[in-house]
Scaffold this active site. Structure first.
Site, short mmCIF file in Angstrom:
data_model
loop_
_atom_site.label_atom_id
_atom_site.label_comp_id
_atom_site.label_asym_id
_atom_site.label_seq_id
_atom_site.Cartn_x
_atom_site.Cartn_y
_atom_site.Cartn_z
N TRP A 274 -29.10 0.62 -79.84
CA TRP A 274 -28.60 -0.49 -79.61
C TRP A 274 -29.87 -1.54 -78.28
O TRP A 274 -29.57 -1.40 -77.79
CB TRP A 274 -27.05 -0.82 -79.85
CG TRP A 274 -26.72 -2.41 -80.57
CD1 TRP A 274 -27.08 -3.03 -81.02
CD2 TRP A 274 -26.57 -3.60 -78.94
NE1 TRP A 274 -26.41 -4.03 -81.56
CE2 TRP A 274 -26.21 -4.53 -79.71
CE3 TRP A 274 -25.89 -3.41 -77.77
CZ2 TRP A 274 -25.29 -5.42 -79.32
CZ3 TRP A 274 -24.75 -4.29 -77.46
CH2 TRP A 274 -24.52 -5.35 -78.23
N ASP B 223 -20.50 4.04 -74.14
CA ASP B 223 -19.65 2.69 -74.92
C ASP B 223 -19.13 2.82 -76.12
O ASP B 223 -19.51 3.39 -77.15
CB ASP B 223 -21.48 2.06 -75.39
CG ASP B 223 -20.93 0.68 -76.19
OD1 ASP B 223 -22.46 0.07 -76.85
OD2 ASP B 223 -20.31 -0.16 -76.70
N LYS C 122 -15.88 -4.14 -84.56
CA LYS C 122 -15.83 -3.01 -86.18
C LYS C 122 -14.39 -2.47 -86.67
O LYS C 122 -13.76 -2.73 -87.69
CB LYS C 122 -16.72 -1.73 -86.06
CG LYS C 122 -18.15 -2.50 -86.05
CD LYS C 122 -18.24 -2.57 -84.52
CE LYS C 122 -20.39 -2.99 -84.54
NZ LYS C 122 -20.43 -3.73 -83.50
#
Lengths: 422, 478
Positions: free
Chosen positions: A154, A235, A271
């Site tokens: 990311w 993460d 999410k």
């Protein structure tokens, strides 16, 4: 960032002349910043009026109608908490109940480290905020260490550690030839890094590739990192969202814990609970004992205070309400599985449609990869054609957000991809 | 402890931060760091002996945990935040008559937190609005919220807004707005990267700006002799600042003193800032509407500076005036010379925000947007705001009368003259500690009381405590 630095440097050079003029103002030298590569995609999509336009850019879930979803468990939780007298400041470390429930989800309810209370946990501003806190904490207390970041990752990961002034190195991850994991490259790079490095690991559903190590591979990575005394920082932005099973999606963390790593973990509820805009997440670090956990927490709080004082109350309350209520929690687990299942079925549909369209290329990576994103293997030029000719919006690294794919548009997408790749 | 010349805490932290020797936090005792923080918070100007941080960093052990457990075994306990720590201590006190006059959060006459009625209404509207979702906001937040916030502080008829010279970003309340503004300045300011804050000021200013990358200095502000503004000292210090430095100004209801410049004094300050030194003003506006009861009156200073065409930074918080404390709602507005600049500035703000938290939280800003964009809710808000401000003002009168009734020695007019949530009583640290010990009054050691924590029930107790403290420690009064 480079652009900003250059302009700052040239600004300093001309500062003497510029400063004194009250007329021209202080900011004439400020250059326009480059558009965020991911969020810029949605901006362009919104401007397009073509009827068949598709947004497979940003990683926010859409239902089969292509609409954003507020989970039923979230609506119910909100109805419970609306109008409550709970708008007072949270403590700097955030909502304590939320923190406890969060780490139970990440580490398992019966985890030894939780029973011995040796996990420092602090409510953070979603995944970004959790990573930033860890990066700042790393800078303060392990200032000589560097962060190892996978290639690709990311994009914002690089910005986060850069702004925290932590030196970054990369490690090989994605193999474009196989469209899978470059396992030997990964292991080699981790072995070659200086001992005591911090290693950024995507717990599941790697962003942007969707390529995850197998359990055996995770075990090997864990062993190598133990030998090198590296700090494992996970993460975890997609727990539950990847396979549909929260425990399964946390298996990498479980493996590392079994091996005795004292990991750090950034959790996001953006999410898996659809709470994107609430900015709700958690940073946790496993320490030696209860006292040390409390101590580490006080230092993390010192980082929060000059950044935003204390975290927002609303999102944490929603999560707390859901996770502490057995009915709501069950409902959530069903709903998150529903989202994961839809994504998986879209992967199958996309692959089938590409094969049906007559593509000679191999598309098995679409179904091998997991999570919200598919690393298609398309080149930036092919992506540009996809956008300009077919009004399909995605990031130029070829990443497709499967959440934007529906039964109504999967065929259109498959044909468009086939056209630009044949 | 070695004596050395006084080190500005911010300078110290900044140097230490830059040199990477952050294990200062490990090797300097927590007590001395606490004392340093207090010295800055409470504006003690005498030379303060500090441990020379660099001498004490003899044996830094920067290696990782060598396989034996934690990477953070060397981490020391951080000191309590001086302000938030008061509430921690208050909560631990079992006394049934304890009073919390520490943190600045509004309380009703019954001592309860208050959720404004307009906020409840707005929330209900949000919950029942099926069309709403929880998607990510853009990096700078809700566009409508930003526009309304700029209008609120600058006035809806502001030429700066009409000319598109305002870049606004939704941020995490006042703290977040100040931090983002500070980071932007540290990266892009073409003047000296120094910010001057008043002495005293909110303690967190001394952490926010250094961590944002600005050198932090002070200018004289509070005069303990008059318990009012040290106007001449203020002007002198601004005149001594280098051209182009940044000046932090409290828009109204100065925290912690409650001492605000008069309009005439603001004019004098403005002239020095604009005409003499071309300093860059950065307003911290945390109490608009809450101070006088009027939104326009409380924004007068900000608007005056903007009206002269010069550039201004303004940080707004909705924590107090809308009671949205925990929702973390605020905005940073940067007013520049030209529209083109505003666009570029906004793009650079995004680069600061994205690696910090990506985008701001929706909920609180959505509430504010509902209230500010509905005439009905806006008018109702103004009424609720005025009644909060009025209650504070009436508490000032009650406390003043109570001290007068007890014939407490000293001049207590400043309680009436100061404005906003806080009163700088002028009590000494010794007197404050005594009041906490004997009367269970919780307040910060600088003598600041949060008027919001007062009500008709506990004013007599506070007056008793103050009276006793003054009588028992007469010499210690500042």
């Amino acid at each position: 960032m480079a652009m900003a630095r250059k302009s700052a440097a040239s600004a300093l050079a001309g500062a003497g002349k510029r400063m004194m003029s009250a007329k021209s103002g202080w900011w004439t030298h400020v250059e326009p910043a480059p558009r965020d590569p991911i969020l810029g995609v949605t901006e362009n999509f919104l401007k397009d009026s073509h009827p068949s336009k598709m947004n497979v850019g940003v990683g926010a879930y859409r239902n089969n109608e292509g609409k954003p979803v507020v989970l039923e468990c979230v609506r119910k939780a909100e109805a419970k908490i609306a109008g409550s007298d709970l708008m007072e400041y949270l403590p700097m470390g955030g909502n304590v109940k939320f923190n406890d429930l969060s780490v139970q989800l990440a580490y398992g309810e019966n985890a030894e480290c939780l029973e011995s209370k040796r996990v420092a946990s602090i409510q953070a501003l979603s995944g970004t905020g959790a990573c930033r806190l860890l990066a700042e904490f790393q800078k303060r207390f392990q200032p000589d260490s560097q962060i190892l970041i996978p290639v690709p990752t990311w994009a914002n990961h690089h910005n986060i550690w850069k702004d925290a002034h932590v030196k970054a190195q990369t490690y090989r991850y994605y193999d474009p030839k196989t469209k899978g994991l470059d396992f030997s490259g990964l292991v080699e790079d981790i072995k070659n890094a200086p001992s005591g490095s911090f290693v950024l690991l995507h717990a599941c559903a790697h962003n942007p590739t969707g390529v995850d190590p197998t359990a055996e591979q995770w075990r090997e990575i864990s062993a190598v990192m133990k030998k090198k005394e590296h700090f494992a920082f996970f993460d975890m932005a997609y727990q539950g969202f990847a396979s549909g099973d929260c425990e399964k999606d946390a298996q990498a963390i479980r493996i590392f814990m079994e091996d005795g790593h004292q990991i750090g973990c950034a959790q996001s509820f953006a999410k898996n609970m659809g709470l994107y805009g609430q900015r709700i997440g958690c940073l946790s670090i496993i320490t030696d004992d209860q006292t040390q956990a409390a101590t580490v927490k006080t230092q993390l709080q010192l980082i929060c205070r000059p950044m935003y004082s204390n975290p927002p109350v609303h999102g944490a309350l929603i999560v707390q309400t859901i996770l502490s209520n057995p009915e709501l929690k069950q409902l959530w687990l069903q709903e998150v599985k529903g989202m994961a299942d839809r994504i998986i079925s879209m992967r199958h549909a996309l692959r089938e449609n590409l094969e049906k369209a007559g593509s000679q290329l191999s598309w098995q990576h679409i179904t091998n990869q997991i999570g919200m994103f598919c690393y298609s293997g398309m080149t930036p030029e092919q992506v540009d054609r996809l956008t300009n000719e077919y009004h399909v919006y995605m990031t130029r690294n070829g990443r497709i957000s499967m959440a934007g794919v529906t039964t109504k548009n999967v065929e259109y997408l498959a044909n468009a991809i086939h056209e630009v790749t044949k | 402890m070695k004596s050395s010349s006084f080190l500005c805490l911010s300078h110290l932290v900044h140097n230490v931060y830059q040199s990477g020797c952050i294990n200062y936090f490990a090797d300097v005792t927590c007590v001395s760091l606490q004392r340093l923080l207090e010295a800055r918070v409470y504006g003690e100007s005498e030379t303060f002996p500090v441990v020379n941080a660099f001498d004490s960093m003899a044996s830094l052990n920067l290696s990782s945990a060598a396989g034996a457990g934690s990477y953070f075994a060397h981490v020391e306990q951080a000191p309590e935040d001086p302000i938030l720590g008061i509430t921690v201590a208050f909560n631990k006190d079992p006394s049934p008559v304890k009073v919390n006059l520490g943190v600045g959060a509004y309380r009703t006459e019954d001592g309860k937190p208050l959720v404004l009625d307009v906020v409840r209404q707005a929330e209900q509207q949000l919950i029942s609005d099926e069309s709403r979702n929880k998607e990510y906001l853009g990096i700078t937040g809700i566009t409508h919220f930003n526009r309304l916030s700029a209008q609120l502080i600058l006035g809806s008829d502001s030429p700066a807004i009409a000319e598109k010279r305002v870049a606004t970003a939704q941020c995490l309340s006042g703290t977040g707005s100040l931090r983002v503004g500070g980071e932007f300045l540290a990266r892009h300011h073409s003047g000296p990267k120094i910010i001057y804050v008043p002495s005293p000021t909110w303690g967190n200013h001394f952490k926010i700006f250094p961590f944002a990358g600005l050198e932090t200095k002070t200018y004289r502000y509070y005069d303990p002799k008059t318990k009012g503004l040290d106007y001449e000292g203020l002007l002198e210090d601004l005149r001594a600042a280098p051209k182009g430095a940044v000046v932090l100004l409290h828009a109204c209801a100065h925290n912690p003193t409650g001492v605000d410049p008069s309009q005439e004094q603001w004019e004098g300050i403005r002239r020095v800032i604009r005409e003499e030194k071309q300093l860059l003003p950065f307003f911290d506006s945390a109490y608009q509407g809450f101070a006088s009861g009027s939104l326009d009156t409380d924004a007068w200073a900000v608007r005056r500076f903007v009206s002269d065409g010069g550039e201004v930074f303004a940080a707004q918080s909705y924590a107090k005036n809308m009671g949205l404390y925990g929702e973390r709602v605020g905005a940073l507005s940067i007013i520049v010379k030209e529209a083109g600049i505003a666009t570029r500035v906004e793009s650079q703000l995004k680069l600061v925000i994205r690696p910090m938290y990506s985008s701001p939280p929706t909920h609180g800003a959505a509430i504010v947007t509902r209230i500010l964009s509905s005439k009905k809710l806006f008018d109702e808000w103004k009424v609720e705001l005025k009644s909060m401000a009025d209650r504070i003002i009436s508490m000032r009168h009650e406390l003043f009368e109570a001290l007068k009734a007890r014939q407490t020695p000293g001049n207590w007019e400043h309680i009436l003259n100061q404005i906003g949530m806080f009163t700088f009583t002028g009590l000494s640290r010794e007197q404050v500690e005594y009041m906490t010990r004997e009367f269970h009054i919780y307040m910060t050691l600088d003598g600041r009381i949060s008027m919001a924590g007062l009500n008709s029930q506990n004013v007599p107790q506070l007056a008793d405590a103050m009276h006793s403290a003054v009588v028992d420690f007469p010499q210690s009064s500042k």
